[in-house]
Write a protein that holds these residues in place. Structure first.
Motif, PDB file in Angstrom:
ATOM      1  N   THR A 183      65.961  16.445 108.539  1.00  0.00           N
ATOM      2  CA  THR A 183      65.508  15.191 108.086  1.00  0.00           C
ATOM      3  C   THR A 183      64.230  15.034 107.609  1.00  0.00           C
ATOM      4  O   THR A 183      63.775  13.862 107.261  1.00  0.00           O
ATOM      5  N   LEU A 194      63.225  20.189 105.110  1.00  0.00           N
ATOM      6  CA  LEU A 194      64.215  19.841 104.062  1.00  0.00           C
ATOM      7  C   LEU A 194      63.801  20.444 102.635  1.00  0.00           C
ATOM      8  O   LEU A 194      64.558  21.346 101.987  1.00  0.00           O
ATOM      9  N   ILE A 234      71.650  17.788 105.196  1.00  0.00           N
ATOM     10  CA  ILE A 234      71.203  17.213 106.320  1.00  0.00           C
ATOM     11  C   ILE A 234      72.526  17.132 107.265  1.00  0.00           C
ATOM     12  O   ILE A 234      72.644  17.516 108.426  1.00  0.00           O
TER      13      ILE A 234
END
Length: 271
Positions: free
Chosen positions: A203, A208, A197
């Motif tokens: 996020t 991710l 991050i």
């Protein structure tokens, strides 16, 4: 000259204070933990979170943890979170969390079952080594040292290489206990997420997850570039311990062929 240095220090202090205020006013990124709060896995997660927030003061980032027991879990409780760390006692529960939250990175920090890796569930990431990895490490050791039995471990409180000494010291100071296998796995899961991050500004869960599976290169104080296999298993160095002393690291030099992290455990999904 003294006046210049004084002004520089004041400016630096004001700048750091400004960044700290920014971090405090920034909406927190919330991570989830599912498991027992009296476990070392939970302490490892807390250690990772504390370190991420310390770094976040200088990056304008802040993290919070939503912790729940398995009995309190619901898929709705994970809404809006980029990842969840699961310290499960049963494989069935881990699989349930993975299946009910497609696209969400689900970190396994406790279960070593080979079958979980064979299932190749796309969003389940196994930080803890599999039984097969541990068995392969012990087999490599026995080929070189048939008269000295050793137990394969994920982590050890006396590991000092690759800045492991510092991590062990920080953990013991913060929690008044020694870091063990699942504590390291909990810390590593948080570290992987928060470092990604911070570096990539990712996020959104699916983005991710894709980064973790395809682009991650994680050190984790083990001295190797750790990546995830197609099975979801984290490639990693394994420690060999005899009488509570580290006697070797696996892959074992002179035995593992090829001498890479992929000499431990199953590499690919079953066909």
């Amino acid at each position: 000259m003294k006046s210049y240095i004084f002004k520089y220090l004041i400016a630096l202090m004001l700048g750091l204070a400004h960044v700290t205020v920014q971090a405090e006013n920034t909406p927190a990124v919330r991570l989830a933990f599912i498991g027992e709060m009296d476990s070392t896995a939970y302490l490892g997660v807390l250690q990772g979170l504390d370190e991420a927030n310390l770094q976040g003061q200088f990056l304008g980032q802040r993290y919070e943890l939503s912790a729940m027991s398995a009995s309190d879990y619901s898929a709705a409780a994970l809404s809006g979170m980029p990842a969840v760390i699961v310290a499960a006692d049963e494989a069935g529960f881990l699989l349930r969390v993975g299946r009910e939250n497609p696209g969400l990175p689900v970190f396994n920090v406790t279960l070593t079952d080979n079958d979980l890796r064979d299932r190749c569930l796309g969003n389940v990431l196994h930080v803890i080594p599999s039984d097969r990895m541990l068995a392969d490490a012990e087999a490599q050791w026995r080929k070189k040292n048939p008269d000295v039995p050793a137990k394969a471990r994920t982590w050890h409180h006396d590991f000092v290489k690759f800045a492991a000494r510092d991590l062990n010291k920080r953990f013991k100071k913060a929690h008044e206990t020694k870091m063990d296998d699942t504590a390291w796995a909990g810390w590593a899961a948080v570290k992987m997420v928060t470092d990604t991050i911070a570096r990539e500004n990712l996020t959104e869960p699916a983005a991710l997850l894709d980064y973790l599976k395809t682009r991650l290169a994680f050190d984790g104080q083990k001295g190797s570039s750790m990546t995830f296999r197609p099975t979801g298993q984290l490639r990693q160095l394994v420690l060999l311990v005899h009488d509570d002393n580290i006697v070797a690291e696996a892959p074992v030099r002179g035995v593992a062929k090829p001498p890479t992290l992929d000499s431990l455990g199953i590499v690919d999904c079953p066909k």
